[in-house]
Design a protein around this motif. Structure first.
Motif, mmCIF file in Angstrom:
data_model
loop_
_atom_site.group_PDB
_atom_site.id
_atom_site.type_symbol
_atom_site.label_atom_id
_atom_site.label_comp_id
_atom_site.label_asym_id
_atom_site.label_seq_id
_atom_site.Cartn_x
_atom_site.Cartn_y
_atom_site.Cartn_z
ATOM 1 N N MET A 26 -178.975 -2.493 28.089
ATOM 2 C CA MET A 26 -178.735 -1.192 27.478
ATOM 3 C C MET A 26 -178.393 -0.150 28.542
ATOM 4 N N THR A 27 -179.046 -0.227 29.709
ATOM 5 C CA THR A 27 -178.772 0.697 30.808
ATOM 6 C C THR A 27 -177.347 0.495 31.299
ATOM 7 N N GLU A 28 -176.959 -0.785 31.426
ATOM 8 C CA GLU A 28 -175.604 -1.091 31.878
ATOM 9 C C GLU A 28 -174.582 -0.579 30.860
ATOM 10 N N GLU A 29 -174.835 -0.821 29.563
ATOM 11 C CA GLU A 29 -173.937 -0.334 28.507
ATOM 12 C C GLU A 29 -173.902 1.190 28.497
ATOM 13 N N HIS A 30 -175.088 1.780 28.679
ATOM 14 C CA HIS A 30 -175.188 3.235 28.723
ATOM 15 C C HIS A 30 -174.359 3.779 29.894
ATOM 16 N N SER A 35 -169.827 6.527 31.914
ATOM 17 C CA SER A 35 -168.704 6.558 32.851
ATOM 18 C C SER A 35 -167.410 6.856 32.092
ATOM 19 N N LYS A 36 -167.213 6.149 30.935
ATOM 20 C CA LYS A 36 -166.015 6.391 30.125
ATOM 21 C C LYS A 36 -166.018 7.819 29.590
ATOM 22 N N MET A 37 -167.171 8.295 29.123
ATOM 23 C CA MET A 37 -167.260 9.659 28.599
ATOM 24 C C MET A 37 -166.971 10.675 29.704
ATOM 25 N N THR A 38 -167.505 10.392 30.911
ATOM 26 C CA THR A 38 -167.260 11.298 32.042
ATOM 27 C C THR A 38 -165.772 11.330 32.366
ATOM 28 N N GLN A 39 -165.136 10.142 32.385
ATOM 29 C CA GLN A 39 -163.696 10.097 32.637
ATOM 30 C C GLN A 39 -162.927 10.847 31.550
ATOM 31 N N ASN A 40 -163.319 10.615 30.280
ATOM 32 C CA ASN A 40 -162.657 11.317 29.172
ATOM 33 C C ASN A 40 -162.860 12.827 29.287
ATOM 34 N N HIS A 41 -164.093 13.231 29.599
ATOM 35 C CA HIS A 41 -164.383 14.666 29.757
ATOM 36 C C HIS A 41 -163.580 15.253 30.904
#
Length: 156
Positions: A26-30, A35-41
């Motif tokens: 779950m930590t890895e998925e999180h 990371s994807k959300m940060t890139q999108n943001h």
């Protein structure tokens, strides 16, 4: 009891292992999602900053254009005011000229009437003088003829 303790310990160890694996997964998925959300943001922020800069540039250009148009409008209003002033002056001058011409025309008409009367009087005087001259010429001619006849009569 020992058997149950052993089973419990084994079961607890297995559950702890499974929990740690689940937490790790779950930590890895999180972390991947974050990371994807940060890139999108970051991408969204970059696009927003780019769009904001474009809007600021467009608004700055519009503000400069408005300033230029405002100056042109002020210049046009000033010119319109000057034209209105000149127009009023021209109208005033035209009215004054018309009044002056009206007075001059009246004076000229009066002078013309006076000249016409004077001319009529002079014509009458000339006609009277011409008549008197014709009468005097006729009288003189008669006198000359009488004198010629007398002189002829005396010579005969």
């Amino acid at each position: 009891v020992a058997n149950m303790t052993e089973e419990h310990t084994a079961s607890s160890a297995k559950m702890t292992e499974e929990r740690e694996a689940t937490v790790s997964k779950m930590t890895e998925e999180h972390n991947v999602v974050m990371s994807k959300m940060t890139q999108n943001h970051e991408s969204t922020i970059a696009n927003l900053q780019k769009n904001l800069k474009a809007e600021i540039d467009a608004n700055t250009a519009l503000a400069l254009e408005m300033k230029d148009l405002s100056k042109k409008l002020a210049d046009e209003q000033s010119a319109t005011t000057q034209i209105a002033g000149l127009h009023a002056t021209l109208e005033s001058n035209l009215e004054a000229t018309q009044r002056s011409h009206k007075k001059e025309k009246a004076q000229l008409m009066e002078d013309l009437e006076c000249t016409a009367k004077s001319t009529k009087m002079l014509d009458t005087k000339v006609m009277n003088l011409t008549k008197s001259l014709e009468e005097a010429t006729a009288s003189h001619k008669t006198e000359v003829e009488k004198n010629v006849a007398l002189k002829k009569g005396m010579e005969d």
